[in-house]
Scaffold this motif. Structure first.
Motif, PDB file in Angstrom:
ATOM      1  N   SER A  78      24.823 -16.742  21.130  1.00  0.00           N
ATOM      2  CA  SER A  78      24.920 -18.368  20.770  1.00  0.00           C
ATOM      3  C   SER A  78      26.099 -18.899  20.130  1.00  0.00           C
ATOM      4  CB  SER A  78      23.590 -18.890  20.224  1.00  0.00           C
ATOM      5  OG  SER A  78      23.437 -18.298  19.043  1.00  0.00           O
ATOM      6  N   SER A  79      26.481 -17.664  19.179  1.00  0.00           N
ATOM      7  CA  SER A  79      27.637 -18.081  18.616  1.00  0.00           C
ATOM      8  C   SER A  79      29.075 -17.833  19.417  1.00  0.00           C
ATOM      9  CB  SER A  79      27.818 -17.246  17.050  1.00  0.00           C
ATOM     10  OG  SER A  79      28.080 -15.889  17.503  1.00  0.00           O
ATOM     11  N   LEU A  80      28.934 -17.106  20.492  1.00  0.00           N
ATOM     12  CA  LEU A  80      30.283 -16.811  21.225  1.00  0.00           C
ATOM     13  C   LEU A  80      30.872 -18.149  21.890  1.00  0.00           C
ATOM     14  CD1 LEU A  80      28.976 -13.666  23.287  1.00  0.00           C
ATOM     15  CD2 LEU A  80      30.697 -13.971  21.433  1.00  0.00           C
ATOM     16  N   PRO A  81      32.175 -18.006  21.992  1.00  0.00           N
ATOM     17  CA  PRO A  81      32.839 -19.346  22.331  1.00  0.00           C
ATOM     18  C   PRO A  81      32.747 -19.406  23.695  1.00  0.00           C
ATOM     19  CG  PRO A  81      34.510 -17.731  21.859  1.00  0.00           C
ATOM     20  CD  PRO A  81      33.255 -17.080  21.509  1.00  0.00           C
ATOM     21  N   ILE A  82      31.613 -19.678  24.398  1.00  0.00           N
ATOM     22  CA  ILE A  82      31.304 -19.973  25.742  1.00  0.00           C
ATOM     23  C   ILE A  82      31.152 -21.290  25.930  1.00  0.00           C
ATOM     24  CG2 ILE A  82      29.696 -19.127  27.581  1.00  0.00           C
ATOM     25  CD1 ILE A  82      28.764 -16.660  26.070  1.00  0.00           C
ATOM     26  N   PRO A  83      31.598 -21.829  27.153  1.00  0.00           N
ATOM     27  CA  PRO A  83      31.296 -23.264  27.353  1.00  0.00           C
ATOM     28  C   PRO A  83      29.717 -23.565  27.297  1.00  0.00           C
ATOM     29  CG  PRO A  83      33.112 -22.181  29.057  1.00  0.00           C
ATOM     30  CD  PRO A  83      32.302 -21.272  28.030  1.00  0.00           C
ATOM     31  N   SER A  84      29.739 -24.690  26.813  1.00  0.00           N
ATOM     32  CA  SER A  84      28.297 -25.216  26.783  1.00  0.00           C
ATOM     33  C   SER A  84      27.223 -25.190  27.967  1.00  0.00           C
ATOM     34  CB  SER A  84      28.236 -26.601  25.918  1.00  0.00           C
ATOM     35  OG  SER A  84      28.912 -27.596  26.822  1.00  0.00           O
ATOM     36  N   ILE A  85      27.854 -25.659  29.073  1.00  0.00           N
ATOM     37  CA  ILE A  85      27.238 -25.775  30.196  1.00  0.00           C
ATOM     38  C   ILE A  85      26.878 -24.163  30.670  1.00  0.00           C
ATOM     39  CG2 ILE A  85      29.307 -25.398  31.919  1.00  0.00           C
ATOM     40  CD1 ILE A  85      27.723 -27.310  33.706  1.00  0.00           C
ATOM     41  N   ILE A  86      27.592 -23.320  30.367  1.00  0.00           N
ATOM     42  CA  ILE A  86      26.969 -21.698  30.615  1.00  0.00           C
ATOM     43  C   ILE A  86      25.993 -21.509  29.640  1.00  0.00           C
ATOM     44  CG2 ILE A  86      27.870 -19.315  30.870  1.00  0.00           C
ATOM     45  CD1 ILE A  86      30.448 -20.394  31.899  1.00  0.00           C
ATOM     46  N   LYS A  87      26.216 -21.751  28.622  1.00  0.00           N
ATOM     47  CA  LYS A  87      25.080 -21.530  27.311  1.00  0.00           C
ATOM     48  C   LYS A  87      23.818 -22.273  27.870  1.00  0.00           C
ATOM     49  CE  LYS A  87      28.017 -20.689  23.344  1.00  0.00           C
ATOM     50  NZ  LYS A  87      28.055 -21.250  21.932  1.00  0.00           N
ATOM     51  N   THR A  88      23.897 -23.392  28.536  1.00  0.00           N
ATOM     52  CA  THR A  88      22.668 -24.001  28.878  1.00  0.00           C
ATOM     53  C   THR A  88      21.896 -23.297  30.057  1.00  0.00           C
ATOM     54  OG1 THR A  88      23.595 -26.098  28.146  1.00  0.00           O
ATOM     55  CG2 THR A  88      21.654 -26.249  29.570  1.00  0.00           C
ATOM     56  N   TYR A  89      22.792 -22.757  30.938  1.00  0.00           N
ATOM     57  CA  TYR A  89      22.080 -21.884  31.969  1.00  0.00           C
ATOM     58  C   TYR A  89      21.521 -20.629  31.478  1.00  0.00           C
ATOM     59  CZ  TYR A  89      24.105 -25.064  35.667  1.00  0.00           C
ATOM     60  OH  TYR A  89      24.491 -26.159  36.374  1.00  0.00           O
ATOM     61  N   LEU A  90      22.261 -19.982  30.591  1.00  0.00           N
ATOM     62  CA  LEU A  90      21.624 -18.840  29.992  1.00  0.00           C
ATOM     63  C   LEU A  90      20.207 -19.123  28.939  1.00  0.00           C
ATOM     64  CD1 LEU A  90      24.926 -16.871  29.074  1.00  0.00           C
ATOM     65  CD2 LEU A  90      23.391 -16.600  30.896  1.00  0.00           C
TER      66      LEU A  90
END
Length: 93
Positions: A78-90
């Motif tokens: 969750s702390s990785l610099p991943i776009p929020s839309i991808i974090k939501t899908y994950l």
């Protein structure tokens, strides 16, 4: 369904063993030496496979016994610099 009894299974194993022993005794010395070399190569590769997979077995055992490993992974991902839309899908929103 018919299930085999323990005596039937032992009988089958004994027959397979005797067939293999008969097969081995019918081979010439040259054929036996070639099969021994092939078997030693195979077992050598199996030994390497076990050695190379041992660390993963340790990790798997620790993963099963220490639940804090999973919470750390979730915090890290969750702390990785991943776009929020991808974090939501994950599921890490």
């Amino acid at each position: 369904m018919d299930s085999q009894t323990a005596a039937d299974k032992k009988g089958i194993i004994n027959r397979v063993n005797t067939n293999l022993q008969d097969f081995w005794s019918n081979l010439s010395e040259n054929q036996q030496s070639i099969l021994k070399k092939i078997w030693s190569i195979l077992t050598y590769k199996w030994q390497w496979q076990i050695v190379l997979n041992a660390p993963f077995l340790v990790i798997w055992v620790l993963d099963q016994t220490i639940p804090a490993v999973h919470s750390f992974d979730m915090q890290l991902i969750s702390s990785l610099p991943i776009p929020s839309i991808i974090k939501t899908y994950l599921g890490f929103s």
